[in-house]
Enzyme design. Sequence first.
Site, PDB file in Angstrom:
ATOM      1  CD  GLU A 166      -2.752  -1.424   2.398  1.00  0.00           C
ATOM      2  OE1 GLU A 166      -2.772  -0.532   3.254  1.00  0.00           O
ATOM      3  OE2 GLU A 166      -3.406  -2.476   2.497  1.00  0.00           O
ATOM      4  CD  GLU A 184      -4.726  -7.813   1.859  1.00  0.00           C
ATOM      5  OE1 GLU A 184      -5.595  -7.095   2.396  1.00  0.00           O
ATOM      6  OE2 GLU A 184      -3.506  -7.554   1.925  1.00  0.00           O
TER       7      GLU A 184
HETATM    8  O1  G3I Z   1      -2.702  -6.442  18.729  1.00  0.00           O
HETATM    9  C1  G3I Z   1      -3.822  -5.864  19.393  1.00  0.00           C
HETATM   10  C2  G3I Z   1      -4.067  -6.603  20.646  1.00  0.00           C
HETATM   11  O2  G3I Z   1      -2.973  -6.434  21.518  1.00  0.00           O
HETATM   12  C3  G3I Z   1      -5.356  -6.067  21.277  1.00  0.00           C
HETATM   13  O3  G3I Z   1      -5.677  -6.849  22.376  1.00  0.00           O
HETATM   14  C4  G3I Z   1      -6.521  -6.130  20.292  1.00  0.00           C
HETATM   15  C5  G3I Z   1      -7.789  -5.528  20.858  1.00  0.00           C
HETATM   16  O4  G3I Z   1      -8.619  -5.078  19.829  1.00  0.00           O
HETATM   17  O5  G3I Z   1      -6.158  -5.402  19.163  1.00  0.00           O
HETATM   18  C6  G3I Z   1      -5.038  -5.956  18.510  1.00  0.00           C
HETATM   19  O6  G3I Z   1      -4.748  -5.270  17.366  1.00  0.00           O
HETATM   20  C7  G3I Z   1      -5.605  -5.504  16.271  1.00  0.00           C
HETATM   21  C8  G3I Z   1      -4.803  -6.175  15.167  1.00  0.00           C
HETATM   22  O7  G3I Z   1      -5.584  -6.296  13.994  1.00  0.00           O
HETATM   23  C9  G3I Z   1      -4.283  -7.553  15.550  1.00  0.00           C
HETATM   24  O8  G3I Z   1      -5.328  -8.398  15.845  1.00  0.00           O
HETATM   25  C10 G3I Z   1      -6.130  -4.182  15.811  1.00  0.00           C
HETATM   26  O9  G3I Z   1      -7.001  -3.643  16.777  1.00  0.00           O
HETATM   27  C11 G3I Z   1      -6.864  -4.318  14.493  1.00  0.00           C
HETATM   28  O10 G3I Z   1      -7.164  -3.037  13.980  1.00  0.00           O
HETATM   29  C12 G3I Z   1      -5.975  -5.041  13.489  1.00  0.00           C
HETATM   30  O11 G3I Z   1      -6.684  -5.142  12.298  1.00  0.00           O
HETATM   31  C13 G3I Z   1      -5.992  -5.693  11.183  1.00  0.00           C
HETATM   32  C14 G3I Z   1      -5.773  -4.623  10.132  1.00  0.00           C
HETATM   33  O12 G3I Z   1      -5.156  -5.198   8.989  1.00  0.00           O
HETATM   34  C15 G3I Z   1      -4.908  -3.470  10.613  1.00  0.00           C
HETATM   35  O13 G3I Z   1      -4.884  -2.476   9.660  1.00  0.00           O
HETATM   36  C16 G3I Z   1      -6.856  -6.788  10.610  1.00  0.00           C
HETATM   37  O14 G3I Z   1      -6.948  -7.867  11.554  1.00  0.00           O
HETATM   38  C17 G3I Z   1      -6.270  -7.307   9.300  1.00  0.00           C
HETATM   39  O15 G3I Z   1      -7.183  -8.147   8.660  1.00  0.00           O
HETATM   40  C18 G3I Z   1      -6.000  -6.130   8.369  1.00  0.00           C
HETATM   41  O16 G3I Z   1      -5.389  -6.626   7.191  1.00  0.00           O
HETATM   42  C19 G3I Z   1      -5.073  -5.662   6.181  1.00  0.00           C
HETATM   43  C20 G3I Z   1      -3.900  -6.209   5.386  1.00  0.00           C
HETATM   44  O17 G3I Z   1      -2.850  -6.538   6.253  1.00  0.00           O
HETATM   45  C21 G3I Z   1      -3.438  -5.215   4.320  1.00  0.00           C
HETATM   46  N1  G3I Z   1      -4.546  -4.835   3.476  1.00  0.00           N
HETATM   47  C22 G3I Z   1      -5.741  -4.357   4.148  1.00  0.00           C
HETATM   48  C23 G3I Z   1      -6.215  -5.386   5.186  1.00  0.00           C
HETATM   49  C24 G3I Z   1      -7.478  -4.921   5.830  1.00  0.00           C
HETATM   50  O18 G3I Z   1      -7.240  -3.759   6.570  1.00  0.00           O
END
Ligand code: G3I
Length: 344
Positions: A152, A258
């Site tokens: 990205e 994805e």
């Molecule tokens: O790591 C913390 C954890 O410590 C905490 O307890 C928990 C509570 O909500 O949050 C955790 O972090 C989360 C993280 O995923 C790991 O699980 C974040 O809140 C959450 O926002 C994060 O979301 C991920 C996102 O990328 C971040 O931008 C999604 O799971 C994941 O599916 C998404 O994937 C991305 C690709 O990598 C790139 N392309 C877009 C795609 C969708 O955004």
Amino acid sequence: MYRKILIVLILAVACKPKQTESCALEPALYQLSDFPIGCAVDLNQREFNPTYARLLGQQFNQLSPENIMKPEHIHPQANYYHWSDADSLLSYCQKELKSLHGHTLIWHQQLPPWMEDFKGTEVEWEAMFKDHIQSICRHFKGKVRAWDVVNEAFNEDGTLRNSIWKQHLGAAYIEKAFRYAHEADPDALLFYNDFNLALNPKKRAAVLSYLKNLKQRGVALDGIGLQMHISIAFPENRAIESAFQDFSKAGFLVHISELDISVNPYGGTFQASADIWERQAQKLASVIGLYKQINDSKQYGITFWGLSDADSWIPSAFNREDYPLLFDGDYQAKAAYCKMKESL
Ligand code: G3I
């Protein structure tokens, strides 16, 4: 009174449009396909949810870690790499004969605080950047099929995103990332990964011309990850076709990296209907059909961004009801799953 409520409830359940379809789970998706069929994995789910683990193991032959190879997780402190989660996924893949698609080395999100706050000269920034890429690539050398090296890096208008990497290393960071990754693991396939490349022709043209230029200058850049977070309403199929054709004809492997198909892209109250699940299935069939039209040698694989609707990133990220994947929240096959099997 209670009888009336009961009758209403029974009628409501009976009339609720069916989301799940019955079609056999075997042969599995990947067994029907000439290219790998992947899924983004949530390691906790795989380790602690037997239903999730069974379906994942059965249906897919390539896995992308949804979060555990991202910088904040794998490189949480400057002098410490947290390998155990990714190693555990790798040994599962090795044991189950699935390939592992590394996601992602360089991104502007999910960075550890020490990296975002890093202070140093351009030379020190580059040393940190190089160490990050090469330590990870060396650790998994010969064990991952490919890496999303840069994720990205472009804005929607086709300009380069002003990430910390661009701010401190200049636009050349993209080329450097690929060169460093290739130096550390020359056998891994290297991808640039981005979203809206079907939907937005301006962004697609900018990314394509940038990547072609890198390739012409000898950078080891094997493929494009078209994320394809799409919906039943957009993009149009001919835009999807253009994205597949433009990149494959330019010599890039094409990874639908994805995939999910939103059924409620504009948010608001969601009304399920048989028609919605059918539209989702049809959209998926179109994506598969168009993907199969590209040259076989460019079909790197199709990866879904999550296993079931209960695992999707979309509802929490956009605060909306949505059901974008192949299996419903109870891990039952949806119409999209059955249609995919006919389309492969
Ligand atoms: O790591 C913390 C954890 O410590 C905490 O307890 C928990 C509570 O909500 O949050 C955790 O972090 C989360 C993280 O995923 C790991 O699980 C974040 O809140 C959450 O926002 C994060 O979301 C991920 C996102 O990328 C971040 O931008 C999604 O799971 C994941 O599916 C998404 O994937 C991305 C690709 O990598 C790139 N392309 C877009 C795609 C969708 O955004």
